[in-house]
Motif scaffolding. Structure first.
Motif, PDB file in Angstrom:
ATOM      1  N   PRO A 237       0.805  -1.219   0.000  1.00 43.88           N
ATOM      2  CA  PRO A 237       0.000   0.000   0.000  1.00 43.88           C
ATOM      3  C   PRO A 237       0.847   1.283   0.000  1.00 43.88           C
ATOM      4  CG  PRO A 237      -0.868  -1.543   1.608  1.00 43.88           C
ATOM      5  CD  PRO A 237       0.446  -2.101   1.133  1.00 43.88           C
ATOM      6  N   VAL A 238       1.913   1.277   0.766  1.00 44.73           N
ATOM      7  CA  VAL A 238       2.788   2.451   0.840  1.00 44.73           C
ATOM      8  C   VAL A 238       3.534   2.635  -0.477  1.00 44.73           C
ATOM      9  CG1 VAL A 238       4.763   3.447   2.058  1.00 44.73           C
ATOM     10  CG2 VAL A 238       3.030   2.193   3.328  1.00 44.73           C
ATOM     11  N   ALA A 239       4.004   1.545  -1.055  1.00 42.19           N
ATOM     12  CA  ALA A 239       4.738   1.614  -2.325  1.00 42.19           C
ATOM     13  C   ALA A 239       3.840   2.131  -3.440  1.00 42.19           C
ATOM     14  CB  ALA A 239       5.309   0.245  -2.679  1.00 42.19           C
ATOM     15  N   VAL A 240       2.610   1.631  -3.500  1.00 46.07           N
ATOM     16  CA  VAL A 240       1.669   2.078  -4.533  1.00 46.07           C
ATOM     17  C   VAL A 240       1.388   3.570  -4.378  1.00 46.07           C
ATOM     18  CG1 VAL A 240      -0.727   1.904  -5.335  1.00 46.07           C
ATOM     19  CG2 VAL A 240       0.625  -0.174  -4.951  1.00 46.07           C
ATOM     20  N   LYS A 241       1.126   4.006  -3.167  1.00 38.04           N
ATOM     21  CA  LYS A 241       0.858   5.423  -2.915  1.00 38.04           C
ATOM     22  C   LYS A 241       2.043   6.290  -3.351  1.00 38.04           C
ATOM     23  CE  LYS A 241      -0.707   8.434   0.838  1.00 38.04           C
ATOM     24  NZ  LYS A 241      -1.078   8.486   2.257  1.00 38.04           N
ATOM     25  N   ALA A 242       3.248   5.856  -3.026  1.00 40.69           N
ATOM     26  CA  ALA A 242       4.441   6.626  -3.386  1.00 40.69           C
ATOM     27  C   ALA A 242       4.632   6.670  -4.902  1.00 40.69           C
ATOM     28  CB  ALA A 242       5.670   6.020  -2.711  1.00 40.69           C
ATOM     29  N   VAL A 243       4.464   5.547  -5.581  1.00 40.97           N
ATOM     30  CA  VAL A 243       4.653   5.521  -7.034  1.00 40.97           C
ATOM     31  C   VAL A 243       3.590   6.372  -7.718  1.00 40.97           C
ATOM     32  CG1 VAL A 243       4.635   4.057  -9.099  1.00 40.97           C
ATOM     33  CG2 VAL A 243       5.895   3.334  -7.060  1.00 40.97           C
ATOM     34  N   LEU A 244       2.368   6.318  -7.242  1.00 38.61           N
ATOM     35  CA  LEU A 244       1.328   7.177  -7.817  1.00 38.61           C
ATOM     36  C   LEU A 244       1.730   8.646  -7.716  1.00 38.61           C
ATOM     37  CD1 LEU A 244      -1.899   5.432  -6.462  1.00 38.61           C
ATOM     38  CD2 LEU A 244      -1.158   5.533  -8.855  1.00 38.61           C
ATOM     39  N   ARG A 245       2.292   9.037  -6.586  1.00 45.49           N
ATOM     40  CA  ARG A 245       2.719  10.427  -6.401  1.00 45.49           C
ATOM     41  C   ARG A 245       3.908  10.769  -7.295  1.00 45.49           C
ATOM     42  NH1 ARG A 245       2.039  11.609   0.068  1.00 45.49           N
ATOM     43  NH2 ARG A 245      -0.243  11.628   0.037  1.00 45.49           N
ATOM     44  N   VAL A 246       4.837   9.835  -7.447  1.00 45.72           N
ATOM     45  CA  VAL A 246       5.998  10.066  -8.313  1.00 45.72           C
ATOM     46  C   VAL A 246       5.544  10.292  -9.751  1.00 45.72           C
ATOM     47  CG1 VAL A 246       8.028   8.950  -9.352  1.00 45.72           C
ATOM     48  CG2 VAL A 246       7.677   8.846  -6.875  1.00 45.72           C
ATOM     49  N   ILE A 247       4.706   9.402 -10.253  1.00 44.92           N
ATOM     50  CA  ILE A 247       4.243   9.520 -11.642  1.00 44.92           C
ATOM     51  C   ILE A 247       3.428  10.796 -11.822  1.00 44.92           C
ATOM     52  CG2 ILE A 247       2.887   8.424 -13.479  1.00 44.92           C
ATOM     53  CD1 ILE A 247       5.618   7.046 -12.683  1.00 44.92           C
ATOM     54  N   ASP A 248       2.651  11.167 -10.834  1.00 46.47           N
ATOM     55  CA  ASP A 248       1.902  12.423 -10.897  1.00 46.47           C
ATOM     56  C   ASP A 248       2.860  13.620 -10.942  1.00 46.47           C
ATOM     57  OD1 ASP A 248      -0.616  13.957 -10.790  1.00 46.47           O
ATOM     58  OD2 ASP A 248       0.107  14.568  -8.808  1.00 46.47           O
ATOM     59  N   ALA A 249       3.877  13.615 -10.099  1.00 47.23           N
ATOM     60  CA  ALA A 249       4.860  14.714 -10.076  1.00 47.23           C
ATOM     61  C   ALA A 249       5.583  14.819 -11.413  1.00 47.23           C
ATOM     62  CB  ALA A 249       5.860  14.505  -8.941  1.00 47.23           C
ATOM     63  N   TRP A 250       5.849  13.672 -12.040  1.00 42.83           N
ATOM     64  CA  TRP A 250       6.531  13.661 -13.332  1.00 42.83           C
ATOM     65  C   TRP A 250       5.565  13.916 -14.481  1.00 42.83           C
ATOM     66  CZ3 TRP A 250       9.824   8.592 -12.635  1.00 42.83           C
ATOM     67  CH2 TRP A 250      10.858   8.836 -11.712  1.00 42.83           C
ATOM     68  N   ARG A 251       4.292  14.071 -14.184  1.00 41.53           N
ATOM     69  CA  ARG A 251       3.241  14.259 -15.176  1.00 41.53           C
ATOM     70  C   ARG A 251       3.205  13.111 -16.200  1.00 41.53           C
ATOM     71  NH1 ARG A 251       2.937  18.788 -12.864  1.00 41.53           N
ATOM     72  NH2 ARG A 251       2.668  20.917 -13.383  1.00 41.53           N
ATOM     73  N   GLY A 252       3.429  11.917 -15.677  1.00 48.09           N
ATOM     74  CA  GLY A 252       3.415  10.729 -16.523  1.00 48.09           C
ATOM     75  C   GLY A 252       1.997  10.297 -16.848  1.00 48.09           C
ATOM     76  N   SER A 253       1.850   9.638 -17.964  1.00 47.25           N
ATOM     77  CA  SER A 253       0.535   9.131 -18.375  1.00 47.25           C
ATOM     78  C   SER A 253       0.203   7.856 -17.605  1.00 47.25           C
ATOM     79  CB  SER A 253       0.541   8.835 -19.877  1.00 47.25           C
ATOM     80  OG  SER A 253       1.375   7.716 -20.152  1.00 47.25           O
ATOM     81  N   ASN A 254      -1.050   7.444 -17.686  1.00 52.32           N
ATOM     82  CA  ASN A 254      -1.455   6.177 -17.066  1.00 52.32           C
ATOM     83  C   ASN A 254      -0.668   5.016 -17.670  1.00 52.32           C
ATOM     84  OD1 ASN A 254      -3.259   7.459 -15.416  1.00 52.32           O
ATOM     85  ND2 ASN A 254      -5.088   6.769 -16.495  1.00 52.32           N
ATOM     86  N   ALA A 255      -0.473   5.057 -18.988  1.00 51.44           N
ATOM     87  CA  ALA A 255       0.274   3.982 -19.653  1.00 51.44           C
ATOM     88  C   ALA A 255       1.709   3.935 -19.144  1.00 51.44           C
ATOM     89  CB  ALA A 255       0.243   4.184 -21.168  1.00 51.44           C
ATOM     90  N   GLU A 256       2.347   5.101 -18.968  1.00 49.74           N
ATOM     91  CA  GLU A 256       3.714   5.138 -18.465  1.00 49.74           C
ATOM     92  C   GLU A 256       3.778   4.643 -17.021  1.00 49.74           C
ATOM     93  OE1 GLU A 256       5.596   8.825 -21.057  1.00 49.74           O
ATOM     94  OE2 GLU A 256       4.414   9.282 -19.262  1.00 49.74           O
ATOM     95  N   GLY A 257       2.855   5.084 -16.188  1.00 53.86           N
ATOM     96  CA  GLY A 257       2.834   4.643 -14.795  1.00 53.86           C
ATOM     97  C   GLY A 257       2.667   3.141 -14.694  1.00 53.86           C
ATOM     98  N   ALA A 258       1.724   2.603 -15.470  1.00 53.19           N
ATOM     99  CA  ALA A 258       1.478   1.158 -15.453  1.00 53.19           C
ATOM    100  C   ALA A 258       2.713   0.394 -15.929  1.00 53.19           C
ATOM    101  CB  ALA A 258       0.268   0.820 -16.327  1.00 53.19           C
ATOM    102  N   ALA A 259       3.327   0.866 -16.998  1.00 50.70           N
ATOM    103  CA  ALA A 259       4.506   0.180 -17.539  1.00 50.70           C
ATOM    104  C   ALA A 259       5.677   0.240 -16.557  1.00 50.70           C
ATOM    105  CB  ALA A 259       4.896   0.800 -18.887  1.00 50.70           C
TER     106      ALA A 259
END
Length: 142
Positions: free
Chosen positions: A28-50
């Motif tokens: 749960p903590v890892a998912v929350k952190a990665v979601l925030r990282v991808i958001d900060a980087w303005r990454g797409s859903n496809a990029e975050g998932a990959a």
């Protein structure tokens, strides 16, 4: 002859991405952190998932807070690498370059003129770890 007395101590179990209990606790903590990282980087859903190594539908459930699974050992390794890159960039750059850098084409030896995000997606875990080491080396951490 003196005898040696050995004190017995309980063996502490080291945290492991392979252990199911640890993966369930850390996910749960890892998912929350990665979601925030991808958001900060303005990454797409496809990029975050990959980058995390999940399907786009799973990524969407994670973003919506409707996912309660456990990440695999590989996915936790990916999360750790991404969080390390994010942290290293924020230690290296004092401005918004920390969050723009992953989206800029790079001539560094690890990137082959791709953006760091593209390079990490194409290269998987080995490239993600290389990028993390590259950032650490740039900031003098190696």
């Amino acid at each position: 002859m003196a005898s040696v007395r050995v004190l017995e101590r309980p063996v502490e179990t080291l945290q492991s991405f392979a252990a199911d209990d640890d993966r369930r606790r850390l996910s749960p903590v890892a998912v929350k952190a990665v979601l925030r990282v991808i958001d900060a980087w303005r990454g797409s859903n496809a990029e975050g998932a990959a980058l995390l190594g999940v399907s786009e539908s799973t990524w969407d459930r994670m973003k919506a807070g409707k996912w309660d699974g456990a990440l695999s050992q590989d996915q936790l390794t990916r999360a750790s690498a991404l969080i390390g890159v994010f942290k290293g960039l924020h230690l290296l750059f004092a401005d918004n370059m920390a969050d723009r850098w992953p989206t800029l084409a790079n001539r560094g030896p690890v990137f082959d003129r791709l953006t760091p995000i593209q390079a990490m997606i194409e290269g998987g875990i080995p490239r993600m770890l290389e990028v993390r080491q590259y950032i650490d080396a740039l900031r003098g951490g190696l």
